[in-house]
Write an enzyme that holds these catalytic residues in place. Structure first.
Site, PDB file in Angstrom:
ATOM      1  N   GLU B  51       0.814  -1.215   0.000  1.00  6.26           N
ATOM      2  CA  GLU B  51       0.000   0.000   0.000  1.00  6.26           C
ATOM      3  C   GLU B  51       0.849   1.268   0.000  1.00  6.26           C
ATOM      4  OE1 GLU B  51      -0.454  -2.625   1.929  1.00  6.26           O
ATOM      5  OE2 GLU B  51      -2.509  -3.324   1.612  1.00  6.26           O
ATOM      6  N   HIS B 120      -9.088  -3.569  12.798  1.00 10.51           N
ATOM      7  CA  HIS B 120      -9.955  -3.501  11.625  1.00 10.51           C
ATOM      8  C   HIS B 120     -11.256  -2.742  11.870  1.00 10.51           C
ATOM      9  CE1 HIS B 120      -7.117  -6.560  10.366  1.00 10.51           C
ATOM     10  NE2 HIS B 120      -7.564  -6.447   9.136  1.00 10.51           N
TER      11      HIS B 120
END
Ligand SMILES: Cc1ncc(C[n+]2csc(CCOP(=O)(O)OP(=O)(O)O)c2C)c(N)n1
Ligand SMILES: [Mg+2]
Lengths: 319, 325
Positions: B51, B120
């Protein structure tokens, strides 16, 4: 190497321009006319990959970026004006030494973050591939940056996608105070190319012809759609990491002197003289011309206005 | 009008824009299958898990004439790209004196309710709001998501689309045809006269449910959904509070230096709005802890309609005792 004498003289002239620009930037920094920080490229001027590029090819640089700008053809006046913090500078006084860019000539910017530019220019390489016009993109970075994540992520992506990229590691043996010997598991950064299945080449970073040749091969490979190459140029900076005073420098006098004897400019000059491609008069004239251009750049910067304070609010968003 | 899920609306926005503009391409570690099928693996790239690099690659491609979309998936994964977001994307246009435009869209899912625990289930958008140079939004409905995404894809700046985990499968009306919703324009999701509730994402729905409940007690709640976080629609928020005189801010993020703090400041630092305030501002936010896994714990940490109702009653205290409700 069979470059025409004109081209060789042009290479010498460019290296000399970089050196004189840096000498002036250093002097003006210490005179308080340039702010913040300046990282000089003196001693590394041979990393002249740009002489093998075409217009339309793109490069990205590092905090030590003036040399790359000049090699790509940037306007010395607008560069100097940027260092002086003036409105006429490349970034209208918003960037300074660590952030000079000229997107018009394919110079995508110096970068204040070590390894910060590698992925951006890999994006330019992806764009070049999608354009399909045979353009390439070049990432310049230091030995220090080669230990950072973006180097590894980008080499893998560029190799996997066969991007038309050159990754040029300017290994000047030090990252700030810290020697590469203390931070690299393998002495040759180029050896890491094997891990990505691409060519890795070590060249004498003070030999502009060797670099030009290695770059030309890598560019041909990139333009042919065969993917990236990692080139490591072993070189050395003569001055301290930055021009800020009082920063430690653990390099020995002896080490610095050894590298000064390998001066890339003296070397090219000697080669040209030996071939009969440069006379002493030519050299004198070249020096005069270059110092006049630098003088003009400084005069332009000094005559340029500072930005108006409210201009700090301009260019926040593109229309 | 058609009904689509929030997730479908997102895919539809991307697909429509990609059909219209060949310069758009999409990168994600796991892109939507329908996009890969329609556009092929050059325009919809299943990338290595990198990323940091990809966030920068998107910037470089944007500066070279393309209009990349980089899907971080969970906002969680954007943190490995922080240099590229904070030091590069947010600053590159300004710092180089406006030389180039960098039309990049980043997509990131935020919020809890998924029982995925601390890494998350995060709502860190105020970290990004704090950076000058990025635009960002967090829609509460499929229709808003689609319209805002279309605007963002056409915008010439880096924009972040925060998308709510809890809302991915919720359905809502999506207008037919080509439409776009401008950035920086709030939507009044319910009009009312006693209290303004400014809420985003899932909490818009919780606020609407709370309003329904409170209406039974004769309390009229106005629900303002800013939709865009940067630029924030100050005028709409102030106008509503000037009308009601009371403000509750509901946010799935924690309160500290958060979106809710920004809304409170926007209201209280404006003399005209401050003069109309009849009660202190109330924030209904997540508790200041990493999000825990066990449903009992997670549900305790996040705000919901019950806490919004309690917040509304709190700011109405004076009035309620007058009426002896
Ligand atoms: C991510 C990051 N860490 C630390 C620094 C501070 N810093 C600036 S230059 C530098 C050394 C870089 O060394 P190298 O990559 O070899 O380039 P050189 O200066 O030798 O040209 C460091 C540590 C920084 N700018 N960015
Ligand atoms: Mg170095």
């Amino acid at each position: 190497m069979n470059l025409p004498p004109d081209k060789q003289r042009e290479m010498l002239r460019q290296m000399l321009t970089i050196r004189c620009f840096e000498e002036r930037a250093s002097a003006d920094y210490h005179a308080g006319k340039i702010y913040g920080v300046v990282h000089c490229y003196i001693g590394e001027e041979a990393v002249g990959v740009c002489s093998a590029l075409e217009q339309g090819d793109q490069i990205i640089s590092t905090h030590r970026g003036h040399g790359h700008c000049i090699a790509k053809g940037a306007d010395l006046k607008r560069m100097m004006a940027e260092l002086y913090g003036r409105q006429t500078g490349y970034c209208k006084g918003k960037g300074g030494s660590m952030h000079i860019a000229d997107f018009g000539i394919g110079m995508l910017g110096a970068n204040g973050i070590v390894a910060g530019g590698i992925s951006i220019v890999t994006g330019a390489g992806l764009a070049a591939q999608m354009d399909g016009k045979g353009r390439v993109a070049v990432s310049f970075f230091g030995d220090g940056a080669s230990n950072a994540g973006p180097f590894h992520e980008c080499l893998n992506i560029a190799a996997t996608w066969k991007l038309p990229m050159l990754y040029i590691c300017e290994n000047n043996m030090y990252a700030a105070q810290t020697s590469a010997a203390e931070t690299h598991a393998m002495p040759d950064v180029a050896g890491r190319a094997a891990g990505y299945g691409i060519p890795g080449v070590v060249v004498d970073g003070n030999d502009i012809f060797a670099i030009h040749q290695a770059a030309a091969r890598a560019i041909a490979r990139a333009r042919a759609g065969e993917g990236p190459t990692l080139i490591e140029c072993k070189t050395f900076r003569w001055r301290a990491h930055t021009e800020r005073i009082g920063q430690p420098d653990f390099r020995t006098e002896e080490e610095i002197e050894t590298w000064k004897r390998r001066d890339p400019i003296a070397r090219l000059r000697g080669q040209l003289e030996a071939q009969g491609a440069l006379t002493d008069a030519d050299w004198q004239a070249m020096n005069k011309e270059v110092s006049a251009t630098i003088g003009d750049a400084v005069a332009f910067a000094e005559a340029s206005p500072f930005p108006a304070p409210e201009q700090a609010l301009e260019d926040m968003y593109a229309a | 009008m058609r009904e689509l899920t929030y997730a479908q609306a997102g895919v539809e926005a991307v697909a429509e824009e990609m059909r219209n503009d060949q310069r758009i391409f999409y990168m994600s570690t796991d892109p939507a299958v329908s996009l890969m099928k329609e556009f092929g693996n050059k325009r919809v790239r299943a990338t290595p898990i990198a990323e940091g690099a990809l966030t920068g690659i998107a910037i470089g491609a944007a500066g070279s004439g393309y209009r990349p979309i980089m899907d971080w998936r969970q906002v969680t994964f954007s943190f490995v790209a922080m240099d590229q977001i904070v030091n590069q994307a947010a600053k590159i246009h300004y710092m180089f004196g406006g030389q180039r435009t960098f039309p990049v869209l980043y997509r990131a899912n935020v919020g809890g309710g998924t029982r995925l625990a601390a890494q998350h289930c995060q709502c860190p958008y105020s970290m990004f709001m704090n950076l000058s140079g990025l635009k960002m939004f967090l829609p509460s409905t499929p229709g808003d998501l689609k319209g805002l995404l279309k605007t963002a894809i056409r915008d010439n700046n880096p924009v972040i689309s925060f998308e709510s985990n809890r809302l991915l499968t919720t359905k809502g009306p999506v207008p037919d045809g080509d439409y776009a919703i401008p950035l920086g324009v709030a939507d009044i999701k319910r009009t009312g006269s006693d209290v303004t509730v400014v809420a985003v994402a899932w909490l818009v729905h919780e606020a609407l449910a709370a309003a329904e409940e409170l209406a039974k007690d004769g309390i009229s709640v106005e629900v303002v959904d800013p939709r865009t976080l940067v630029p924030l629609d100050h005028a709409a928020i102030r106008a509503s509070v000037q009308k009601t005189g009371r403000l509750v801010v509901a946010d799935e993020a924690g309160p500290t230096a958060g979106f809710s703090a920004e809304v409170a400041a926007v209201v209280t630092e404006d003399p005209a709005t401050f003069a109309r305030l009849k009660a202190p501002v109330k924030r209904v936010c997540a508790l200041n802890v990493p999000i825990p896994y066990s449903p009992v714990l997670e549900d305790h940490v996040f705000p919901d309609r019950k806490r919004i109702i309690a917040g509304v009653r709190e700011v109405l205290q004076g009035r309620l005792s007058d009426k002896a409700v």
